[in-house]
Scaffold this active site. Structure first.
Site, PDB file in Angstrom:
ATOM      1  N   HIS A 203       0.791  -1.232   0.000  1.00 36.46           N
ATOM      2  CA  HIS A 203       0.000   0.000   0.000  1.00 36.46           C
ATOM      3  C   HIS A 203       0.822   1.280   0.000  1.00 36.46           C
ATOM      4  CE1 HIS A 203       0.982   0.344   4.250  1.00 36.46           C
ATOM      5  NE2 HIS A 203       0.503   1.569   4.213  1.00 36.46           N
TER       6      HIS A 203
HETATM    7  C1  UD1 Z   1      -2.266   6.059   4.861  1.00 38.02           C
HETATM    8  C2  UD1 Z   1      -0.983   6.621   5.474  1.00 38.02           C
HETATM    9  C3  UD1 Z   1       0.039   5.507   5.656  1.00 38.02           C
HETATM   10  C4  UD1 Z   1      -0.565   4.360   6.436  1.00 38.02           C
HETATM   11  C5  UD1 Z   1      -1.840   3.904   5.762  1.00 38.02           C
HETATM   12  C6  UD1 Z   1      -2.504   2.794   6.532  1.00 38.02           C
HETATM   13  C7  UD1 Z   1      -0.401   8.920   4.899  1.00 38.02           C
HETATM   14  C8  UD1 Z   1       0.493   9.785   4.105  1.00 38.02           C
HETATM   15  N1  UD1 Z   1      -0.379   7.624   4.605  1.00 38.02           N
HETATM   16  O1  UD1 Z   1      -1.969   5.593   3.566  1.00 38.02           O
HETATM   17  O2  UD1 Z   1       1.144   6.010   6.364  1.00 38.02           O
HETATM   18  O3  UD1 Z   1       0.374   3.307   6.474  1.00 38.02           O
HETATM   19  O4  UD1 Z   1      -2.753   5.006   5.664  1.00 38.02           O
HETATM   20  O5  UD1 Z   1      -3.425   2.108   5.763  1.00 38.02           O
HETATM   21  O6  UD1 Z   1      -1.100   9.416   5.760  1.00 38.02           O
HETATM   22  N2  UD1 Z   1      -9.031   5.257  -0.089  1.00 38.02           N
HETATM   23  C9  UD1 Z   1     -10.216   4.571  -0.164  1.00 38.02           C
HETATM   24  N3  UD1 Z   1     -10.958   4.439   0.976  1.00 38.02           N
HETATM   25  C10 UD1 Z   1     -10.574   4.962   2.164  1.00 38.02           C
HETATM   26  C11 UD1 Z   1      -9.373   5.677   2.238  1.00 38.02           C
HETATM   27  C12 UD1 Z   1      -8.600   5.807   1.102  1.00 38.02           C
HETATM   28  O7  UD1 Z   1     -10.591   4.082  -1.214  1.00 38.02           O
HETATM   29  O8  UD1 Z   1     -11.299   4.791   3.160  1.00 38.02           O
HETATM   30  C13 UD1 Z   1      -8.208   5.367  -1.302  1.00 38.02           C
HETATM   31  C14 UD1 Z   1      -8.332   6.692  -1.990  1.00 38.02           C
HETATM   32  O9  UD1 Z   1      -8.255   6.476  -3.351  1.00 38.02           O
HETATM   33  C15 UD1 Z   1      -7.083   7.422  -1.517  1.00 38.02           C
HETATM   34  C16 UD1 Z   1      -6.086   6.287  -1.365  1.00 38.02           C
HETATM   35  O10 UD1 Z   1      -6.858   5.180  -0.919  1.00 38.02           O
HETATM   36  O11 UD1 Z   1      -6.693   8.402  -2.421  1.00 38.02           O
HETATM   37  C17 UD1 Z   1      -4.985   6.568  -0.401  1.00 38.02           C
HETATM   38  O12 UD1 Z   1      -5.498   6.946   0.866  1.00 38.02           O
HETATM   39  P1  UD1 Z   1      -4.655   7.927   1.810  1.00 38.02           P
HETATM   40  O13 UD1 Z   1      -5.454   8.331   2.972  1.00 38.02           O
HETATM   41  O14 UD1 Z   1      -4.067   9.017   0.976  1.00 38.02           O
HETATM   42  O15 UD1 Z   1      -3.413   7.081   2.299  1.00 38.02           O
HETATM   43  P2  UD1 Z   1      -3.117   5.520   2.448  1.00 38.02           P
HETATM   44  O16 UD1 Z   1      -2.479   5.067   1.180  1.00 38.02           O
HETATM   45  O17 UD1 Z   1      -4.277   4.746   2.952  1.00 38.02           O
END
Ligand code: UD1
Length: 357
Positions: A203
């Site tokens: 991830h």
């Molecule tokens: C985040 C943290 C990471 C942590 C991880 C745990 C940061 C910079 N990164 O990464 O350190 O290890 O969480 O899982 O804070 N999305 C969904 N549903 C959700 C949330 C996100 O579909 O409920 C998708 C969206 O397309 C989003 C992408 O996942 O753009 C990434 O989500 P994001 O909150 O940016 O960070 P993570 O990759 O989850």
């Protein structure tokens, strides 16, 4: 004392569970959920399984670029802190929610307590590295999980109010492992036998957002000699689709699932032959559960797991992942580098002393 806890992403719910319980024995806690993770499989299910109280405040910040996501959370948290005037703000780990919480509090001169302080990958291209460095430097009281983390802080000139308390995830693993063993049906649901399969997760931005890294990782997983359970993070699914690489998920040994709940993941990991991951939390859980691990990154913050022979760094490189996996073993030496599962009461006690002083 009134403590505002800021959480937002999956691993923070796990970390908050034991500490929230300890805090609420003697103090008032205001639980703020930024909404960084909002899918039920990444958020709600963790609250239910871990017995976390429902958030008092839900900011619904959602996804977006790092700047806009962090900015939305910062503005929302600031408003809450001004209204609620907590005595202290508690943040966990290194996500954008952590940075937003600590920055909002520091600007309002509210003391910040950082759980999982002092970790460094020394890779400033990781968003998490920026978040943790800045948060440590804004914190009033810092809780380190390992000696190595405390040494990192000393090198950066931070030595006041630093406490080596062990790792809060160790509290969670010890408390929930027996429950997972009783309640989780994941092995029978997936038709798996203990030690006859591997678990993999991907991830990190550096892996999901790079077409080459993602291809290397999935090609490596397809080569392994056992079935590989791959609970797919939405971010990885999004990029696989973007690069029309979804066919790589059809490899005959891959069992692709939606993100799993904490209890299912704990049970699955504890019974696996090996773990392959780019997650920090899972490297630690693998160690605590005595399962060898291949880390699909160039560096790790959890250097102790590598030093004691339970974890191998393989970057996102098919051949290196395969070689690391092939040479895995289960060392006899397994020191308790992450503490004794009593990190939560230690943190509570240190916060009380800090506030009295
Ligand atoms: C985040 C943290 C990471 C942590 C991880 C745990 C940061 C910079 N990164 O990464 O350190 O290890 O969480 O899982 O804070 N999305 C969904 N549903 C959700 C949330 C996100 O579909 O409920 C998708 C969206 O397309 C989003 C992408 O996942 O753009 C990434 O989500 P994001 O909150 O940016 O960070 P993570 O990759 O989850």
């Amino acid at each position: 004392m009134k403590i505002a806890t800021v959480v937002g992403a999956r691993p923070q719910f796990v970390k908050a569970a034991p500490l929230s319980r300890a805090i609420r024995q003697h103090h008032q806690e205001l639980l703020i959920h930024t909404g960084q993770h909002y899918d039920p499989s990444l958020s709600d299910v963790f609250f239910q399984e871990l017995g976390l109280p429902a958030p008092d405040i839900e900011l619904g910040a959602g996804s977006g670029s790092h700047g806009s996501q962090t900015a939305r959370m910062l503005a929302g948290i600031e408003e809450v802190l001004i209204r609620e005037t907590p005595d202290l703000v508690l943040v966990y780990g290194d996500t954008n929610s952590t940075l937003a919480g600590s920055l909002a509090a520091a600007k309002l001169h509210i003391p910040v307590a950082h759980v999982e302080a002092g970790l460094r990958s020394f890779n400033r291209r990781m968003p998490e590295e920026t978040n943790r460095v800045l948060t440590d430097h804004m914190s009033s009281i810092l809780f380190c999980p390992t000696d190595d983390a405390a040494a990192n802080l000393r090198r950066e000139g931070i030595s006041k109010h630093v406490h080596m308390v062990g790792d809060i995830m160790c509290d969670a693993v010890l408390a929930f492992r027996p429950i997972a063993g009783k309640q989780s049906t994941i092995l029978s649901r997936l038709g798996l036998s203990p030690k006859r399969y591997n678990v993999a997760t991907v991830h990190r931005n550096e892996n999901t957002d790079s077409e080459s890294n993602l291809r290397h990782i999935l090609t490596a997983l397809a080569r392994l000699d056992r079935p590989v359970v791959l609970p797919l993070h939405p971010r990885a699914r999004f990029f696989l689709r973007k690069w029309t690489m979804e066919s790589l998920l059809e490899a005959s040994n891959l069992i692709v699932t939606e993100p799993l709940s904490y209890l299912d993941m704990l049970h699955l990991t504890g019974n696996a032959h090996a773990v392959l991951t780019d997650s920090g939390g899972l490297q630690k859980e693998a160690y605590l559960l005595r399962v060898p691990c291949v880390t699909m990154r160039r560096e790790t913050e959890w250097v102790e797991t590598v030093a004691h022979g339970w974890n191998r760094l393989a970057a996102a490189d098919t051949n290196r992942i395969w070689e690391a996996y092939s040479s895995l073993n289960t060392p006899e030496h397994h020191p308790s580098v992450f503490g004794d599962g009593r990190t939560a009461p230690r943190i509570c006690h240190a916060i009380e002393q800090y506030m009295e002083g």
